[in-house]
Design a protein around this motif. Structure first.
Motif, PDB file in Angstrom:
ATOM      1  N   UNK A  33       0.610  -1.163   0.384  1.00 61.14           N
ATOM      2  CA  UNK A  33       0.319  -0.069  -0.168  1.00 61.14           C
ATOM      3  C   UNK A  33       0.406   0.921   0.588  1.00 61.14           C
ATOM      4  N   UNK A  34       1.641   0.898   1.110  1.00 63.80           N
ATOM      5  CA  UNK A  34       3.060   2.159   0.893  1.00 63.80           C
ATOM      6  C   UNK A  34       3.915   2.308  -0.142  1.00 63.80           C
ATOM      7  N   UNK A  35       3.753   1.294  -0.933  1.00 59.87           N
ATOM      8  CA  UNK A  35       4.669   1.205  -2.966  1.00 59.87           C
ATOM      9  C   UNK A  35       3.590   2.413  -3.301  1.00 59.87           C
ATOM     10  N   UNK A  36       2.405   1.450  -2.963  1.00 59.41           N
ATOM     11  CA  UNK A  36       1.558   1.979  -4.372  1.00 59.41           C
ATOM     12  C   UNK A  36       0.987   3.415  -4.086  1.00 59.41           C
ATOM     13  N   UNK A  37       0.915   3.880  -3.098  1.00 65.77           N
ATOM     14  CA  UNK A  37       0.634   5.829  -2.668  1.00 65.77           C
ATOM     15  C   UNK A  37       1.668   6.616  -3.320  1.00 65.77           C
ATOM     16  N   UNK A  38       3.457   6.133  -3.282  1.00 69.52           N
ATOM     17  CA  UNK A  38       4.052   6.639  -3.501  1.00 69.52           C
ATOM     18  C   UNK A  38       3.993   6.622  -5.310  1.00 69.52           C
ATOM     19  N   UNK A  39       3.094   5.596  -5.988  1.00 70.67           N
ATOM     20  CA  UNK A  39       3.138   5.585  -6.883  1.00 70.67           C
ATOM     21  C   UNK A  39       2.126   6.175  -7.913  1.00 70.67           C
ATOM     22  N   UNK A  40       0.987   6.637  -6.540  1.00 67.06           N
ATOM     23  CA  UNK A  40      -0.229   7.342  -7.718  1.00 67.06           C
ATOM     24  C   UNK A  40       0.263   8.841  -7.661  1.00 67.06           C
ATOM     25  N   UNK A  41       1.853   8.943  -6.732  1.00 68.64           N
ATOM     26  CA  UNK A  41       1.557  10.781  -5.976  1.00 68.64           C
ATOM     27  C   UNK A  41       2.963  11.270  -7.507  1.00 68.64           C
ATOM     28  N   UNK A  42       3.294   9.775  -7.333  1.00 71.49           N
ATOM     29  CA  UNK A  42       4.597  10.148  -8.655  1.00 71.49           C
ATOM     30  C   UNK A  42       3.333  10.177 -10.614  1.00 71.49           C
ATOM     31  N   UNK A  43       2.155   8.819 -10.563  1.00 74.53           N
ATOM     32  CA  UNK A  43       1.460   9.306 -12.174  1.00 74.53           C
ATOM     33  C   UNK A  43       0.998  10.478 -11.857  1.00 74.53           C
ATOM     34  N   UNK A  44       0.273  11.163 -10.710  1.00 67.74           N
ATOM     35  CA  UNK A  44      -0.080  12.981 -10.557  1.00 67.74           C
ATOM     36  C   UNK A  44       1.080  13.525 -10.765  1.00 67.74           C
ATOM     37  N   UNK A  45       2.024  13.182 -10.478  1.00 64.22           N
ATOM     38  CA  UNK A  45       3.413  14.436 -11.149  1.00 64.22           C
ATOM     39  C   UNK A  45       3.607  14.547 -12.360  1.00 64.22           C
ATOM     40  N   UNK A  46       3.793  13.316 -13.495  1.00 61.74           N
ATOM     41  CA  UNK A  46       3.445  13.218 -14.353  1.00 61.74           C
ATOM     42  C   UNK A  46       2.677  13.806 -15.413  1.00 61.74           C
ATOM     43  N   UNK A  47       1.505  13.360 -14.602  1.00 62.88           N
ATOM     44  CA  UNK A  47       0.300  13.809 -15.562  1.00 62.88           C
ATOM     45  C   UNK A  47       0.164  15.784 -15.224  1.00 62.88           C
ATOM     46  N   UNK A  48       0.038  15.632 -14.583  1.00 67.81           N
ATOM     47  CA  UNK A  48       0.324  17.705 -14.212  1.00 67.81           C
ATOM     48  C   UNK A  48       1.272  17.834 -14.986  1.00 67.81           C
ATOM     49  N   UNK A  79      -1.117  14.361 -25.255  1.00 66.39           N
ATOM     50  CA  UNK A  79      -2.381  14.157 -25.362  1.00 66.39           C
ATOM     51  C   UNK A  79      -3.592  12.544 -24.999  1.00 66.39           C
ATOM     52  N   UNK A  80      -2.100  11.667 -25.460  1.00 67.83           N
ATOM     53  CA  UNK A  80      -2.680  10.583 -25.947  1.00 67.83           C
ATOM     54  C   UNK A  80      -1.527  10.063 -24.308  1.00 67.83           C
ATOM     55  N   UNK A  81      -0.798  10.878 -23.691  1.00 64.06           N
ATOM     56  CA  UNK A  81      -0.214  10.093 -22.372  1.00 64.06           C
ATOM     57  C   UNK A  81      -0.519  10.269 -21.442  1.00 64.06           C
ATOM     58  N   UNK A  82      -1.654  11.888 -21.985  1.00 69.59           N
ATOM     59  CA  UNK A  82      -2.601  12.226 -20.786  1.00 69.59           C
ATOM     60  C   UNK A  82      -3.770  11.569 -20.380  1.00 69.59           C
ATOM     61  N   UNK A  83      -4.346  11.470 -21.507  1.00 71.54           N
ATOM     62  CA  UNK A  83      -5.942  10.126 -21.021  1.00 71.54           C
ATOM     63  C   UNK A  83      -5.069   8.513 -20.657  1.00 71.54           C
ATOM     64  N   UNK A  84      -3.992   8.337 -20.994  1.00 73.53           N
ATOM     65  CA  UNK A  84      -4.085   7.080 -20.612  1.00 73.53           C
ATOM     66  C   UNK A  84      -3.413   6.458 -18.941  1.00 73.53           C
ATOM     67  N   UNK A  85      -2.617   8.297 -19.198  1.00 74.18           N
ATOM     68  CA  UNK A  85      -1.851   8.360 -17.371  1.00 74.18           C
ATOM     69  C   UNK A  85      -3.472   8.528 -16.766  1.00 74.18           C
ATOM     70  N   UNK A  86      -4.393   9.468 -17.322  1.00 75.34           N
ATOM     71  CA  UNK A  86      -5.820   9.490 -15.784  1.00 75.34           C
ATOM     72  C   UNK A  86      -6.289   7.659 -16.019  1.00 75.34           C
TER      73      UNK A  86
END
Length: 254
Positions: free
Chosen positions: A70-85, A221-228
């Motif tokens: 769960x801790x690993x997933x929380x970190x990954x979600x933050x990284x993914x959101x950073x890439x998305x932003x 745009x494709x990256x953003x959609x897949x990321x989201x």
């Protein structure tokens, strides 16, 4: 003890006390059966106690493993959101010619958005050991057992989505595999350039023209959609599933 019982039986037979002998024989059989049942009950109680202790060891191991995941997933979600932003910020520059980044800002944004892989690597060694040894059946809670059984198949869907996200990331980075854009320029504005001791270029090459590229915009745009989709349709539900599993495990730990 057997000799005493035999002597009593012989005495009853010799005295021709058949009814008493039959009653005694039946009583002796009952005593033997009761003794067997008591022995079985003690044995079953001992086995159940051993199974309960074994289950508690499994539960504590699983709790630690899933909490780490769960801790690993929380970190990954933050990284993914950073890439998305970051990708959204690049798209903002493309759509607003009046607000353009400097070469350094653009390079830093490209690097922070596309430099890291997004891969969930859960701790499954304990669970895999249980499955391979057939010990999953020792988990008494049926709902928990079902969740644990479905966990690995759930991860397969996650890995497929992450694979698609990696493809879109590579597609976006493909613009730096041509003669038209410079990866050196991107790296020169990041710390990794000095860490790897990459020789500095004598001439500078601007990548800002990518902000006028429809191809780059489409890839963003494709990256953003897949990321989201990765976050909303996969990571968030997975986070909720982890919470359910951990809660079920905690309820079984004595």
């Amino acid at each position: 003890m057997a000799k005493i019982f035999r002597k009593i039986r012989q005495q009853l037979i010799s005295e021709k006390k058949v009814p008493k002998y039959l009653a005694y024989a039946i009583g002796e059989i009952v005593l033997v059966v009761i003794g067997i049942l008591i022995a079985l009950a003690i044995n079953n109680s001992s086995e159940n106690s051993a199974l309960k202790k074994k289950e508690q060891i499994y539960l504590k191991g699983l709790k630690s493993e899933f909490e780490t995941s769960k801790l690993k997933l929380n970190v990954l979600i933050r990284e993914n959101k950073q890439n998305y932003n970051g990708a959204k910020q690049l798209l903002t520059y493309i759509g607003n010619p009046d607000e353009q980044p400097t070469e350094k800002q653009f390079s830093e944004l490209i690097f922070s958005t596309f430099s890291s892989d997004i891969n969930f690597n859960p701790n499954n060694s304990f669970l895999n050991e249980m499955i391979n040894s057939g010990s999953l059946k020792d988990i008494s809670n049926k709902e928990l057992r079902l969740e644990l059984t479905n966990w690995l198949s759930t991860l397969e869907g996650i890995y497929k989505q992450e694979s698609e996200l990696e493809i879109q990331r590579e597609e976006a980075l493909d613009v730096f595999r041509t003669n038209e854009n410079s990866l050196r320029t991107v790296l020169s504005h990041t710390s990794i350039y000095e860490e790897l001791a990459i020789p500095k270029a004598t001439n500078t090459f601007s990548n800002l023209k990518l902000l006028n590229s429809v191809e780059f915009e489409n890839k963003l745009l494709m990256f953003i959609l897949t990321n989201h989709a990765t976050e909303e349709a996969h990571y968030i539900p997975l986070q909720q599933k982890l919470d359910v599993i951990i809660k079920l495990i905690e309820a079984e730990i004595k």
